[in-house]
Design an enzyme around this catalytic site. Sequence first.
Site, PDB file in Angstrom:
ATOM      1  N   LYS A  50       0.813  -1.210   0.000  1.00 28.06           N
ATOM      2  CA  LYS A  50       0.000   0.000   0.000  1.00 28.06           C
ATOM      3  C   LYS A  50       0.852   1.269   0.000  1.00 28.06           C
ATOM      4  O   LYS A  50       0.406   2.324  -0.416  1.00 28.06           O
ATOM      5  CB  LYS A  50      -0.999  -0.025   1.147  1.00 28.06           C
ATOM      6  CG  LYS A  50      -2.048  -1.112   0.904  1.00 28.06           C
ATOM      7  CD  LYS A  50      -3.227  -1.067   1.834  1.00 28.06           C
ATOM      8  CE  LYS A  50      -4.269  -2.097   1.423  1.00 28.06           C
ATOM      9  NZ  LYS A  50      -3.778  -3.488   1.486  1.00 28.06           N
TER      10      LYS A  50
HETATM   11  C1  LIG Z   1      -4.334  -4.617   0.743  1.00 26.36           C
HETATM   12  C2  LIG Z   1      -3.500  -5.847   0.585  1.00 26.36           C
HETATM   13  C3  LIG Z   1      -3.817  -6.857  -0.373  1.00 26.36           C
HETATM   14  C4  LIG Z   1      -5.051  -6.797  -1.244  1.00 26.36           C
HETATM   15  O1  LIG Z   1      -4.954  -5.794  -2.226  1.00 26.36           O
HETATM   16  P1  LIG Z   1      -6.283  -5.266  -2.970  1.00 26.36           P
HETATM   17  O2  LIG Z   1      -5.825  -4.129  -3.810  1.00 26.36           O
HETATM   18  O3  LIG Z   1      -7.224  -4.867  -1.872  1.00 26.36           O
HETATM   19  O4  LIG Z   1      -6.804  -6.396  -3.772  1.00 26.36           O
HETATM   20  C5  LIG Z   1      -2.949  -7.935  -0.490  1.00 26.36           C
HETATM   21  N1  LIG Z   1      -1.863  -8.064   0.289  1.00 26.36           N
HETATM   22  C6  LIG Z   1      -1.527  -7.133   1.215  1.00 26.36           C
HETATM   23  C7  LIG Z   1      -0.307  -7.341   2.051  1.00 26.36           C
HETATM   24  C8  LIG Z   1      -2.325  -5.992   1.393  1.00 26.36           C
HETATM   25  O5  LIG Z   1      -1.990  -5.077   2.326  1.00 26.36           O
END
Ligand SMILES: *Cc1c(COP(=O)(O)O)cnc(C)c1O
Length: 500
Positions: free
Chosen positions: A113
Amino acid sequence: MQYNSTRDKAINVSSAQAIKQGLSAEGGLFVPESFPSVSMADIDALADKSYHERAYFVLSKFLTDFTDEELNKCISSAYTKEKFETNSIAPVYELNQSVYFLELWHGPTCAFKDMALQILPHLLTTSMKKTNENNEVVILVATSGDTGKAALEGFKDVNGTRIIVFYPDNGVSEIQKRQMVTQEGNNVSVAAVRGNFDDAQNGVKKIFTDDEYKELLDRNHFSLSSANSINWGRLVPQIVYYFSAYADLIKGGKIVCGDKINIVVPTGNFGNILAAYYAKKMGLPVARFICASNENNVLTEFINTGVYDKNRKFHTTISPSMDILISSNLERFLYDLTDNNDALIRDWMTKLNTEGRYEVTPEVKEKLTNLFFADFSDDAETMAAIKATKESFDYVMDTHTAVAKSVYDKYAEKTGDMTKTIIASTASPFKFNQSVLIALEDFNYVAGKDEFTLLSELAQKSGMRIPKSLAELKNKPTIFDTVCDKNEMRQIVSDFLMVD
Ligand SMILES: *Cc1c(COP(=O)(O)O)cnc(C)c1O
């Protein structure tokens, strides 16, 4: 380039307006009115470019109302050497001749993120200026752990913004809590809420929908915003790293430009995998997308049957960032697959709201199954994938990445497809150290050990260095010790902003 709403395509706004607003007034998501296309020569040329240049290449095609200077400033403020522990920002790791991990976790909070939340504050403040909005932005976040910290790190010390994060008193891990209560920065605040994640989230929602309070804030020159994953400013930076990974494969001589690859993404809100799909729409040569879920497999079922049904048991898994039953970014994908049929999208989203279920048309279903393979991995399979990958390749994955690897293995076995494949690696194994160590050893091994001991043990076993930002936590002073009740959250915001 203008942006339309998925629920009313007559709505037409600039990218700055879309980013400032986040969500369209009638509840739809902003999508580009068309997709820019890139040539093979352009893609080939990316091989010799830096991450910053690759980011400029992609972002400039979508954010056409930003000047070159504005865009470059956003990019260089976000992807810095201080914040990312590697110059390449999003390096590709070769597991073997067909599998490559795109490591998206070298940023300050050790999860993917950061890739979007490091640049969003700059895109947002630039968008505010461009739309003549003079209020200071106040970001309000309720977090179950990862997003709150990533948002704090992204917004800290960004001029023209303040951020306040609420986390459930009993609902985040020790490391996650320490990450938040030690947060530095001159515009940040953090408070614990007595209760669980829903209590924190409902409290934040209540503030967002309190018109009287919003007027009070406006009189004091503040505007509330949420930085959540449906903002176009979070999605567009994610398209960049799929081009970047492809360019790295060309550069390393693993493919020649034009070769098709597969992309595997561990999915929750459908944001990360949608960004990969948008890259293909622009011309990136992708054969298949592999959508990997954990036991909350609502997307697996949807892609295989055309029925989205959230009426099911919610599972708490070892890949918590994918424990989601409503994948909000799916709406953008459906809009595209229906050739921008806003009336159909309205109908399906209403059904999702009222019945918790909708079914797509046969044509959409056919498009889905042609492009996407979907499956899921339960916790036991995910643990087994971590152990097997360590034993065979001496590479340690986090639990979310392991869901993707486990589903990829199922795909490869079922189809025999040997196409070169990029797996999105979404978190550092250190971030989910306890589950990773249980996978490598067993439950007894971790019993009674605190998180900092586990970090050291994982470093030993993996031969990897503990990320600086996690190692430092042990000795950082606690800055925020406020604990409040749900109904005191508004007051906490007022105190922070000094309004009354
Ligand atoms: C948020 C997240 C995901 C999922 O990603 P999306 O864009 O919501 O599909 C997968 N792995 C981690 C470590 C995350 O923080």
